[in-house]
Structures are given as structure tokens and as C-alpha cells.
Design an enzyme around this catalytic site. Structure first.
Site, short mmCIF file in Angstrom:
data_model
loop_
_atom_site.label_atom_id
_atom_site.label_comp_id
_atom_site.label_asym_id
_atom_site.label_seq_id
_atom_site.Cartn_x
_atom_site.Cartn_y
_atom_site.Cartn_z
N LYS A 156 6.51 -5.67 7.99
CA LYS A 156 6.13 -4.48 7.23
C LYS A 156 7.39 -3.72 6.89
O LYS A 156 8.15 -3.31 7.78
CB LYS A 156 5.19 -3.60 8.06
CG LYS A 156 4.77 -2.32 7.33
CD LYS A 156 3.31 -2.36 7.01
CE LYS A 156 2.87 -1.15 6.22
NZ LYS A 156 1.46 -1.20 5.87
N VAL A 193 4.14 -5.63 2.85
CA VAL A 193 4.08 -6.59 3.94
C VAL A 193 4.46 -7.97 3.39
O VAL A 193 3.92 -8.42 2.38
CB VAL A 193 2.68 -6.65 4.58
CG1 VAL A 193 2.67 -7.65 5.72
CG2 VAL A 193 2.26 -5.27 5.08
N MET A 241 2.11 2.92 2.33
CA MET A 241 3.15 3.01 3.35
C MET A 241 4.21 1.94 3.23
O MET A 241 5.20 1.96 3.95
CB MET A 241 2.52 2.93 4.75
CG MET A 241 1.68 4.13 5.10
SD MET A 241 1.10 4.04 6.79
CE MET A 241 0.03 5.47 6.85
N GLY A 242 4.07 0.97 2.36
CA GLY A 242 5.10 -0.04 2.23
C GLY A 242 4.56 -1.36 1.78
O GLY A 242 3.46 -1.47 1.24
N ASP A 269 -4.87 5.77 10.89
CA ASP A 269 -5.04 5.28 9.52
C ASP A 269 -6.00 4.09 9.47
O ASP A 269 -5.74 3.10 8.80
CB ASP A 269 -3.69 4.89 8.91
CG ASP A 269 -3.76 4.72 7.40
OD1 ASP A 269 -4.58 5.40 6.76
OD2 ASP A 269 -3.00 3.89 6.86
N GLY A 322 0.83 -1.19 0.00
CA GLY A 322 0.00 0.00 0.00
C GLY A 322 0.86 1.23 0.00
O GLY A 322 2.07 1.18 -0.30
#
Length: 420
Positions: A37, A22, A19-20, A133, A17
Site C-alpha cells: 500500500k 495498492v 488513501m493511496g 475505515d 482509493g
């Protein structure tokens, strides 16, 4: 493609996503499957150093969260310019995937998912942690139907401080802004911001889409801050009026106009959550529990707290008795003036008791009553009234007629109503 991160062997990607990424991984040192993550900031130099420090600080904070609805954080750090967080690997499907494949949820299931998420938020807020979030992709539905709230602390770590580059705005995805509270978009985040996001999620669970979806980043900001929320009843018929009112309250533009706490929201949502079978279970409690409880009720919370601690440290205490001892220790803390700590601990105990014993166990009813009492004492009268209203019905359904605890919730409820 890199297949390892120190002692962790990366096996396969689970998702990605804004943010990074997984990964599922294997921890060689502990012989367990984990989720990792990886966050790769789009910055360098001093900005990266600032972000790295904040990420590690938030990771240390969230690693202390202990709740059945929050995956445990095992490790965190940085490696070759990437920040990483090692967490419990949770089986199941993210809620966004459930919505995509199955469509909107039933009213009961939507209310139950939101209630469980609100209980987690209530615990976290009690520990001074705001999620920042909350969205369907951060809510995992396990195979047994439980809800796990993912990514505590990650958004907080990436959120800029005053005067810094806005990492989240630069790297934001529409899926994040779609659930963002108006005040959060301008740099102010409070616990009620999570409630707004929960309102967006609940709206989507019922209607199939969140309230605002059209336009780019700044148009979405404007809609959240200024445009009226499209009536839920126009998107889906058959949603009870009370639930529509609650969703509208969660989506109020000003934080102070939303419900007073996540605990209050969880209490209200229980009215539409699935009815669960309740059955009284007789549990043979450790004999010391009654003795220490008597000491606490005699007005000596400090020595009682010490004795609860000694009992919990002793070997051989069953899980149910351990939770009763934790609840007793929390009540001692409340009697000593540490009310927020007591409330947070009791809510955590309640979640574990419900999972272990079932919702109708007398120990669960006892903890619910003590939470309502503390809510009333701290001025959260509306939340206390809603909790006591449901508890009074459950007490009368579960407890035998000669049980001294039967009727006390209704008695306290009547007193609170007279006071208001």
C-alpha cells in the site's frame, strides 16, 4: 512508471482509493508475493513529517495484530516522499466488487460476512486498535469464502490530532464518508464507531446501497448525525425483523446506544448466518494438557501459565493441541486479573480452531463456553446470554448424552437469566 521499491519489485496495480494505491509485488529477499500500500499525502514540510511519524507508529502497532481475518503486515517505511505498508497478498475479490457484479447478498450470506468482520473487530478492539475505515472495499472475500479485513491502522495514521490539518477531510472520498460514524466526523473515534460502519456495510449488503448516499461531504455528515436511517424493510423485503433491529441498533447516532461490543454483534449475527455441519471429532490431546489444566483448576494459575508456555515452546506439539494450550494460558491470565487480555486471546484462538477443526469440534465448544464465562464476569451479560443460548443448542446437538460438558451452557444461561 517506477517498477521497484527497494527490495520489492512492483508487478501490477491491484486498486486505488482515497488513501493511496495498492500494488502486487515480489519480495526478493524472502521470495514471496506481497501487497504494498503506497500512501502519497497531499502535504509537505512539517505536516508531512508529522504524518509520516504517525503512519509509522500506527504501522508498528497494527503489525502486532495476529488473526486469521487480518492480513499479516510484513514491513513498513517511507521512500521518496511516499509511505508504504507491505502486507500479505490476499487472493479474492473486495466486497464492493462483489456487490457491483452480483448485487445484494442473501440474508444468510450477508449475516455471515458481517459476523466474520465483527469477530475480527472484536479481536482488534481487544488489542486497543480501532479500524476507523470499515467499508466494502476493505473487506476481501477469499476463494474459500473467508473474510479478510484490510487496512487496519491506515485511517488512524491519516487522522489528524487536535489542532492539525484534517488530512482525511481534505482527501476524503464519498465512499469513506458514506460509512463514517457521526462522532468520527467531528474527531472522536471509539470502538463503537467501527460498529456504526459495520452497520452501514451490513445495510448495503442487504439493500444494495448504504443508508445515506446523496449529497456532498458535509451533507453526508449531517445525514449520519441527524437524519433518521431509511427503514431497511423499505429497501428490501424479507429481511427478518430481528436482523432489521440489529442493523438499526448498529446505526444509532450515539455510540452508547449501539450494541456493547463487536463480540456481542458477532454473537447476535450468528443467528442468521448459514447453518454449518457440526460433527464431533475425537482428538488425542497431548497428555500434559490435562495435567496443566488440573493445576489451573486447582487454583494455581501462575505455575500453570508457566507450564503452558513451556509446552508451547516444546517441539512436536500439534496445531490443535497448541491452540488448546493457548486457550489454557489465556484462562490463567484471566484468573490472574488480566481479563481483557484473556478475552482477546480466547477469541483469536476460537477463530483459528473453527478454521482448523470445524465449528462442531468439542475444543471449539469449550473455548466458546470459556468466552461466555468471561463475558459474564466482565458485565457483558447480554453478549454472554446470546453466546450461551446458541452454545447450549450446539452442545445438545454435538456432545453425547454422557458427556459432562453437555448442558452446562444451558445451566449457566438459566442462572444469568434469573439474575437479570
Amino acid at each position: 512508471m517506477r517498477r521497484s521499491l527497494g527490495r520489492y519489485e512492483l508487478t501490477h496495480e491491484l486498486g486505488r482509493g482515497g488513501m493511496g494505491v495498492v500494488w502486487a509485488a515480489y519480495d526478493r529477499d524472502h521470495g514471496r508475493e506481497v501487497a504494498i500500500k503506497l500512501v502519497v499525502p497531499r502535504s509537505n514540510g512539517s505536516e508531512l513529517t508529522t504524518l509520516e511519524r504517525r503512519f509509522l507508529r500506527e504501522a508498528r502497532l497494527t503489525s502486532r495484530l495476529e488473526h486469521p481475518g487480518i492480513p499479516a503486515v510484513h514491513d513498513h517505511g517511507s521512500h521518496d516522499g511516499e509511505l508504504y505498508l507491505v502486507m500479505e497478498l490476499v487472493p479474492g475479490r473486495a466486497l464492493d466488487a462483489v456487490l457491483e457484479s452480483d448485487g445484494p447478498l442473501s440474508v444468510e450470506r450477508a449475516a455471515d460476512v458481517a459476523r466474520r468482520a465483527a469477530e475480527v473487530l472484536s479481536y482488534a478492539h481487544g488489542q486497543s486498535v480501532v479500524h476507523r475505515d470499515l467499508k466494502p472495499s476493505n473487506l476481501m472475500v477469499t476463494p474459500d469464502g473467508e473474510i479478510k479485513v484490510l487496512d487496519f491502522g491506515v485511517a488512524a495514521a491519516l487522522e489528524p490530532q487536535p489542532g492539525e490539518t484534517r488530512f482525511t477531510a481534505a482527501n476524503a472520498t464519498p465512499g469513506t464518508v458514506v460509512y463514517m460514524a457521526p462522532e468520527q466526523a467531528v474527531g472522536k473515534t471509539v470502538p463503537a464507531s467501527d460498529l456504526y460502519s459495520l452497520g452501514c456495510v451490513l445495510y448495503e449488503l442487504l439493500a444494495g446501497d448504504p443508508p445515506f448516499t446523496d449529497g456532498g461531504l458535509f451533507l453526508l455528515y449531517h445525514q449520519h448525525a441527524h437524519e433518521p436511517v431509511p427503514p431497511l424493510g423499505d429497501r428490501r423485503s424479507g429481511v427478518p425483523a430481528g436482523l432489521r433491529t440489529l442493523v438499526a441498533g448498529l446505526l444509532e447516532k450515539k455510540p452508547e446506544d449501539r450494541p456493547g461490543s463487536a463480540a456481542e454483534v458477532a454473537a447476535l449475527l450468528a443467528a442468521w448466518a448459514p447453518a454449518q455441519a457440526v460433527a464431533a471429532v475425537t482428538v488425542l490431546a497431548h497428555p500434559r494438557l490435562a495435567e496443566i489444566a488440573a493445576l489451573r483448576r486447582s487454583g494455581r494459575p501462575a505455575p500453570a501459565l508457566e507450564e503452558y508456555g513451556e509446552l508451547m515452546d516444546a517441539p512436536g506439539l500439534g496445531r490443535a493441541d497448541f491452540l488448546i494450550a493457548r486457550a489454557g494460558a489465556a484462562l490463567c491470565a484471566g484468573a490472574l486479573g488480566r481479563t481483557p487480555e484473556a478475552l482477546g486471546e480466547l477469541k483469536s484462538v476460537l477463530a483459528e480452531q473453527r478454521s482448523l477443526l470445524g465449528p462442531g469440534d468439542p475444543a471449539v465448544l469449550e473455548t466458546r463456553y470459556e468466552i461466555a464465562v468471561l463475558l459474564a464476569r466482565t458485565g457483558e451479560r447480554h453478549a454472554a446470554v446470546e453466546s450461551l443460548r446458541r452454545l447450549a443448542d450446539d452442545e445438545e446437538r454435538v456432545l453425547p448424552a454422557d458427556d459432562a460438558r453437555r448442558g452446562r451452557a444451558r445451566s449457566l444461561l438459566d442462572r444469568l437469566r434469573r439474575m437479570t
